[in-house]
Design a protein around this motif. Structure first.
Motif, PDB file in Angstrom:
ATOM      1  N   GLY A   7       1.446  12.076  -9.968  1.00  0.00           N
ATOM      2  CA  GLY A   7       0.646  13.300  -9.914  1.00  0.00           C
ATOM      3  C   GLY A   7      -0.849  13.073  -9.763  1.00  0.00           C
ATOM      4  N   VAL A   8      -1.229  11.923  -9.235  1.00  0.00           N
ATOM      5  CA  VAL A   8      -2.642  11.619  -9.019  1.00  0.00           C
ATOM      6  C   VAL A   8      -3.204  12.554  -7.955  1.00  0.00           C
ATOM      7  CG1 VAL A   8      -4.251   9.808  -8.297  1.00  0.00           C
ATOM      8  CG2 VAL A   8      -2.274   9.220  -9.690  1.00  0.00           C
ATOM      9  N   THR A   9      -4.446  12.983  -8.117  1.00  0.00           N
ATOM     10  CA  THR A   9      -5.103  13.876  -7.162  1.00  0.00           C
ATOM     11  C   THR A   9      -5.578  13.083  -5.942  1.00  0.00           C
ATOM     12  OG1 THR A   9      -5.846  15.312  -8.944  1.00  0.00           O
ATOM     13  CG2 THR A   9      -7.013  15.499  -6.835  1.00  0.00           C
ATOM     14  N   PHE A  10      -5.077  13.438  -4.764  1.00  0.00           N
ATOM     15  CA  PHE A  10      -5.468  12.765  -3.522  1.00  0.00           C
ATOM     16  C   PHE A  10      -6.604  13.548  -2.863  1.00  0.00           C
ATOM     17  CE2 PHE A  10      -1.599  10.666  -4.301  1.00  0.00           C
ATOM     18  CZ  PHE A  10      -1.552   9.534  -3.511  1.00  0.00           C
ATOM     19  N   ILE A  11      -7.647  12.827  -2.445  1.00  0.00           N
ATOM     20  CA  ILE A  11      -8.729  13.476  -1.699  1.00  0.00           C
ATOM     21  C   ILE A  11      -8.772  12.989  -0.253  1.00  0.00           C
ATOM     22  CG2 ILE A  11     -10.137  13.982  -3.725  1.00  0.00           C
ATOM     23  CD1 ILE A  11     -11.914  11.581  -2.934  1.00  0.00           C
ATOM     24  N   GLU A  12      -8.060  11.901   0.033  1.00  0.00           N
ATOM     25  CA  GLU A  12      -7.921  11.418   1.410  1.00  0.00           C
ATOM     26  C   GLU A  12      -6.515  10.857   1.554  1.00  0.00           C
ATOM     27  OE1 GLU A  12     -10.756   8.887   4.154  1.00  0.00           O
ATOM     28  OE2 GLU A  12      -9.640   7.566   2.808  1.00  0.00           O
ATOM     29  N   GLU A  13      -5.757  11.449   2.437  1.00  0.00           N
ATOM     30  CA  GLU A  13      -4.398  10.981   2.682  1.00  0.00           C
ATOM     31  C   GLU A  13      -4.446   9.625   3.385  1.00  0.00           C
ATOM     32  OE1 GLU A  13      -1.562  12.268   1.573  1.00  0.00           O
ATOM     33  OE2 GLU A  13      -2.673  13.858   0.578  1.00  0.00           O
ATOM     34  N   LEU A  14      -3.306   9.030   3.564  1.00  0.00           N
ATOM     35  CA  LEU A  14      -3.217   7.737   4.224  1.00  0.00           C
ATOM     36  C   LEU A  14      -3.895   7.807   5.584  1.00  0.00           C
ATOM     37  CD1 LEU A  14      -2.005   4.913   3.818  1.00  0.00           C
ATOM     38  CD2 LEU A  14      -0.038   5.698   5.113  1.00  0.00           C
ATOM     39  N   LEU A  60       0.840  -1.204   0.000  1.00  0.00           N
ATOM     40  CA  LEU A  60       0.000   0.000   0.000  1.00  0.00           C
ATOM     41  C   LEU A  60       0.875   1.254   0.000  1.00  0.00           C
ATOM     42  CD1 LEU A  60      -3.302   0.705   1.089  1.00  0.00           C
ATOM     43  CD2 LEU A  60      -1.738   1.888   2.586  1.00  0.00           C
ATOM     44  N   GLN A  61       1.894   1.278   0.855  1.00  0.00           N
ATOM     45  CA  GLN A  61       2.805   2.419   0.932  1.00  0.00           C
ATOM     46  C   GLN A  61       3.571   2.611  -0.383  1.00  0.00           C
ATOM     47  OE1 GLN A  61       3.529   4.563   3.523  1.00  0.00           O
ATOM     48  NE2 GLN A  61       2.483   3.623   5.245  1.00  0.00           N
ATOM     49  N   MET A  62       3.971   1.512  -1.026  1.00  0.00           N
ATOM     50  CA  MET A  62       4.672   1.606  -2.315  1.00  0.00           C
ATOM     51  C   MET A  62       3.766   2.238  -3.369  1.00  0.00           C
ATOM     52  SD  MET A  62       6.759  -2.032  -2.194  1.00  0.00           S
ATOM     53  CE  MET A  62       6.668  -2.221  -3.930  1.00  0.00           C
ATOM     54  N   ASN A  63       2.489   1.852  -3.373  1.00  0.00           N
ATOM     55  CA  ASN A  63       1.541   2.441  -4.321  1.00  0.00           C
ATOM     56  C   ASN A  63       1.282   3.904  -3.997  1.00  0.00           C
ATOM     57  OD1 ASN A  63       0.602   0.577  -6.449  1.00  0.00           O
ATOM     58  ND2 ASN A  63       0.207  -0.733  -4.681  1.00  0.00           N
ATOM     59  N   LEU A  64       1.227   4.240  -2.727  1.00  0.00           N
ATOM     60  CA  LEU A  64       1.055   5.637  -2.319  1.00  0.00           C
ATOM     61  C   LEU A  64       2.178   6.500  -2.914  1.00  0.00           C
ATOM     62  CD1 LEU A  64      -0.414   7.708  -0.284  1.00  0.00           C
ATOM     63  CD2 LEU A  64       1.459   7.117   1.241  1.00  0.00           C
ATOM     64  N   ILE A  65       3.398   6.044  -2.774  1.00  0.00           N
ATOM     65  CA  ILE A  65       4.546   6.783  -3.309  1.00  0.00           C
ATOM     66  C   ILE A  65       4.461   6.866  -4.829  1.00  0.00           C
ATOM     67  CG2 ILE A  65       7.062   6.684  -3.620  1.00  0.00           C
ATOM     68  CD1 ILE A  65       7.100   5.387  -0.737  1.00  0.00           C
ATOM     69  N   LYS A  66       4.192   5.744  -5.468  1.00  0.00           N
ATOM     70  CA  LYS A  66       4.098   5.710  -6.934  1.00  0.00           C
ATOM     71  C   LYS A  66       3.016   6.652  -7.441  1.00  0.00           C
ATOM     72  CE  LYS A  66       2.834   2.575 -10.665  1.00  0.00           C
ATOM     73  NZ  LYS A  66       2.450   1.195 -10.988  1.00  0.00           N
ATOM     74  N   TRP A  67       1.829   6.600  -6.843  1.00  0.00           N
ATOM     75  CA  TRP A  67       0.715   7.420  -7.313  1.00  0.00           C
ATOM     76  C   TRP A  67       1.009   8.905  -7.098  1.00  0.00           C
ATOM     77  CZ3 TRP A  67      -4.811   5.127  -7.181  1.00  0.00           C
ATOM     78  CH2 TRP A  67      -4.795   3.824  -7.684  1.00  0.00           C
ATOM     79  N   ARG A  68       1.705   9.241  -6.001  1.00  0.00           N
ATOM     80  CA  ARG A  68       2.111  10.643  -5.788  1.00  0.00           C
ATOM     81  C   ARG A  68       3.063  11.094  -6.886  1.00  0.00           C
ATOM     82  NH1 ARG A  68       2.147  11.126   0.487  1.00  0.00           N
ATOM     83  NH2 ARG A  68       0.014  11.664   0.578  1.00  0.00           N
ATOM     84  N   GLU A  69       4.035  10.242  -7.199  1.00  0.00           N
ATOM     85  CA  GLU A  69       4.997  10.567  -8.262  1.00  0.00           C
ATOM     86  C   GLU A  69       4.311  10.751  -9.610  1.00  0.00           C
ATOM     87  OE1 GLU A  69       7.814   7.361  -7.993  1.00  0.00           O
ATOM     88  OE2 GLU A  69       8.886   8.297  -6.322  1.00  0.00           O
ATOM     89  N   LYS A  72      -8.859  -1.112   8.681  1.00  0.00           N
ATOM     90  CA  LYS A  72      -8.149  -0.973   7.407  1.00  0.00           C
ATOM     91  C   LYS A  72      -7.261   0.261   7.405  1.00  0.00           C
ATOM     92  CE  LYS A  72     -11.705   1.495   4.752  1.00  0.00           C
ATOM     93  NZ  LYS A  72     -11.370   2.850   4.892  1.00  0.00           N
ATOM     94  N   THR A  73      -6.339   0.248   6.462  1.00  0.00           N
ATOM     95  CA  THR A  73      -5.500   1.399   6.151  1.00  0.00           C
ATOM     96  C   THR A  73      -5.775   1.728   4.693  1.00  0.00           C
ATOM     97  OG1 THR A  73      -3.816   0.647   7.693  1.00  0.00           O
ATOM     98  CG2 THR A  73      -3.134   2.265   6.059  1.00  0.00           C
ATOM     99  N   SER A  74      -5.971   3.009   4.378  1.00  0.00           N
ATOM    100  CA  SER A  74      -6.329   3.342   3.001  1.00  0.00           C
ATOM    101  C   SER A  74      -5.944   4.771   2.645  1.00  0.00           C
ATOM    102  CB  SER A  74      -7.842   3.173   2.791  1.00  0.00           C
ATOM    103  OG  SER A  74      -8.560   4.156   3.508  1.00  0.00           O
ATOM    104  N   PHE A  75      -5.970   5.035   1.342  1.00  0.00           N
ATOM    105  CA  PHE A  75      -5.931   6.393   0.814  1.00  0.00           C
ATOM    106  C   PHE A  75      -6.880   6.436  -0.374  1.00  0.00           C
ATOM    107  CE2 PHE A  75      -2.346   4.361  -1.392  1.00  0.00           C
ATOM    108  CZ  PHE A  75      -2.509   4.775  -2.708  1.00  0.00           C
ATOM    109  N   THR A  76      -7.358   7.636  -0.708  1.00  0.00           N
ATOM    110  CA  THR A  76      -8.345   7.786  -1.777  1.00  0.00           C
ATOM    111  C   THR A  76      -7.901   8.885  -2.728  1.00  0.00           C
ATOM    112  OG1 THR A  76     -10.066   7.146  -0.204  1.00  0.00           O
ATOM    113  CG2 THR A  76     -10.809   8.107  -2.276  1.00  0.00           C
TER     114      THR A  76
END
Length: 121
Positions: free
Chosen positions: A90-97, A79-88, A103-107
């Motif tokens: 430039g995906v728009t985040f509406i809910e941080e980790l 999950l953390q690896m995808n968080l970093i990848k998606w940030r790189e 559960k643990t999530s981001f949106t």
């Protein structure tokens, strides 16, 4: 009736959406035209993108994205690896980790406003 293994999102621009999803899904579509694109997973899940303007008359309204897709990850490291990848990317985040009891999530949002929730238990 069994659960479906085929999801179709209505999108404004097929090419833009394909370019958005290719790096997130780590794969190219198996089918693509000006009106439709299809991604498949190793497990057989099919994920289609269909041009919204073809369906707006069926929906009897203006196109408005309102779908949420959930991508379960096997563990928090992935999950953390995808968080970093998606940030790189430039995906728009509406809910941080966010960590909750279950559960643990981001949106995030795709270009058409569909919610993408990435989570693990």
């Amino acid at each position: 009736m069994d659960l479906s293994n085929f999801i179709i999102l209505y999108v404004a621009d097929i090419e833009r959406s394909v370019e958005f999803y290719k790096p997130l899904l780590d794969r190219d579509p198996v089918e693509i035209s000006g009106e439709f694109a299809l991604f498949t997973s190793h497990s057989g899940m099919r994920f289609g993108l269909s041009k919204a303007s073809l369906h707006c008359s069926e929906l009897n309204s203006e196109f408005s994205a309102k779908m949420e897709l959930c991508f379960e990850q096997p563990n928090e490291i992935t999950l953390q690896m995808n968080l970093i990848k998606w940030r790189e990317l430039g995906v728009t985040f509406i809910e941080e980790l966010t960590k909750a009891n279950f559960k643990t999530s981001f949106t995030t949002l795709d270009p058409d406003g569909h919610k993408l929730r990435i989570f693990c238990y």
